[in-house]
Design a protein around this motif. Sequence first.
Motif, short mmCIF file in Angstrom:
data_model
loop_
_atom_site.label_atom_id
_atom_site.label_comp_id
_atom_site.label_asym_id
_atom_site.label_seq_id
_atom_site.Cartn_x
_atom_site.Cartn_y
_atom_site.Cartn_z
N CYS A 139 -15.54 -55.39 -4.18
CA CYS A 139 -15.39 -56.60 -3.38
C CYS A 139 -15.10 -57.83 -4.26
O CYS A 139 -15.10 -58.96 -3.76
N ILE A 140 -14.89 -57.61 -5.54
CA ILE A 140 -14.64 -58.71 -6.47
C ILE A 140 -13.16 -58.84 -6.80
O ILE A 140 -12.59 -59.93 -6.82
N ARG A 141 -12.52 -57.70 -7.05
CA ARG A 141 -11.13 -57.74 -7.48
C ARG A 141 -10.43 -56.45 -7.09
O ARG A 141 -11.07 -55.45 -6.75
N GLU A 142 -9.12 -56.48 -7.15
CA GLU A 142 -8.35 -55.26 -6.98
C GLU A 142 -8.43 -54.47 -8.29
O GLU A 142 -8.33 -55.05 -9.37
N GLU A 186 -6.85 -49.89 9.35
CA GLU A 186 -7.90 -49.77 8.35
C GLU A 186 -8.25 -51.15 7.78
O GLU A 186 -9.42 -51.46 7.55
N ARG A 187 -7.23 -51.96 7.55
CA ARG A 187 -7.48 -53.30 7.01
C ARG A 187 -8.35 -54.11 7.97
O ARG A 187 -9.19 -54.91 7.54
N GLY A 188 -8.17 -53.89 9.27
CA GLY A 188 -8.94 -54.64 10.25
C GLY A 188 -10.44 -54.41 10.15
O GLY A 188 -11.23 -55.26 10.57
N VAL A 189 -10.84 -53.28 9.58
CA VAL A 189 -12.26 -52.98 9.40
C VAL A 189 -12.71 -53.31 7.98
O VAL A 189 -13.81 -53.83 7.77
N LEU A 190 -11.88 -53.04 6.99
CA LEU A 190 -12.27 -53.18 5.59
C LEU A 190 -12.21 -54.62 5.09
O LEU A 190 -13.09 -55.06 4.34
N VAL A 191 -11.19 -55.36 5.48
CA VAL A 191 -11.03 -56.73 4.98
C VAL A 191 -12.20 -57.63 5.38
O VAL A 191 -12.71 -58.40 4.54
N PRO A 192 -12.70 -57.58 6.63
CA PRO A 192 -13.85 -58.43 6.98
C PRO A 192 -15.10 -58.14 6.14
O PRO A 192 -15.99 -58.99 6.06
N GLN A 193 -15.15 -56.98 5.52
CA GLN A 193 -16.29 -56.66 4.66
C GLN A 193 -16.08 -57.19 3.24
O GLN A 193 -16.96 -57.06 2.39
N GLY A 194 -14.92 -57.77 2.99
CA GLY A 194 -14.64 -58.32 1.67
C GLY A 194 -14.17 -57.28 0.68
O GLY A 194 -14.13 -57.54 -0.53
N ILE A 195 -13.81 -56.09 1.14
CA ILE A 195 -13.41 -55.01 0.24
C ILE A 195 -11.97 -55.23 -0.21
O ILE A 195 -11.07 -55.39 0.61
N GLN A 196 -11.77 -55.20 -1.52
CA GLN A 196 -10.43 -55.36 -2.07
C GLN A 196 -9.84 -54.03 -2.55
O GLN A 196 -8.64 -53.80 -2.44
#
Length: 238
Positions: free
Chosen positions: A81-84, A49-59
């Motif tokens: 996409c700004i902060r956790e 899941e991280r492999g798809v979500l992280v490139p989008q900048g989603i935290q």
Amino acid sequence: WTAPGIAPQMDNPELQNLPYLTGGFARWEDILPQGKIIKGYVNEFPEGERGVLVPQGIQSILIVPIFVDCAWWGFIGFDDCIRERDWAPAEMDALRAAAGTLGAAIQHRRADDALMASEEEYRTLIENIQDGIFVIHDREIVFVNEAFAEMAGATAEEIVGRPFTDFVVPEDLETVVDYNRRRLAGEDVPPEYAFNGLHADGVTRVPVTMSVGIIKYRGRIAVLGTVKGIAGQNAGSS
């Protein structure tokens, strides 16, 4: 919707038609149909899941399932996409409400499409019947097939919306109106009888037999009838 400064991903080709299983989201396909939500920090999600979500900048992400006619249809979500962040109960409730509204709208659209398809099939069947067919609601003609229109000497569009009394000769009008009133009141009246119809020209008589019954048409009580010319009797002028 995306906040200012956040790149939208709606048209990202890598995210189009992404399968759950091979796309790394098999967990979602297991959880969401149960009506459960998916939320949390993306860096704590499974590697696929991280492999798809992280490139989008989603935290951080919040995902709520959408159900249509009690079946899982898809999902709607918030991304940060700004902060956790820890999603507040009010945010989760708002997203659930949006999912419910969207699911209801899709279900309503499906029902409308199914009704239109059913009506089209019904109309095709009716138009190929040689007898004249009509539907009356509150003494107004709301439907006729082409055979009825041809018998009356007008187009269906010219007939629909007019009172049925326009198509009955004056001397038979009282009987036809009385039968219609008593039928709607639940009284016992002949289901089939003969009378002289009136052509759209207002002059020509059209001898017919008519069979009628009570139906529900588009949610309303209405009269469904069939008319056919009487063999051996030709239309004539009054």
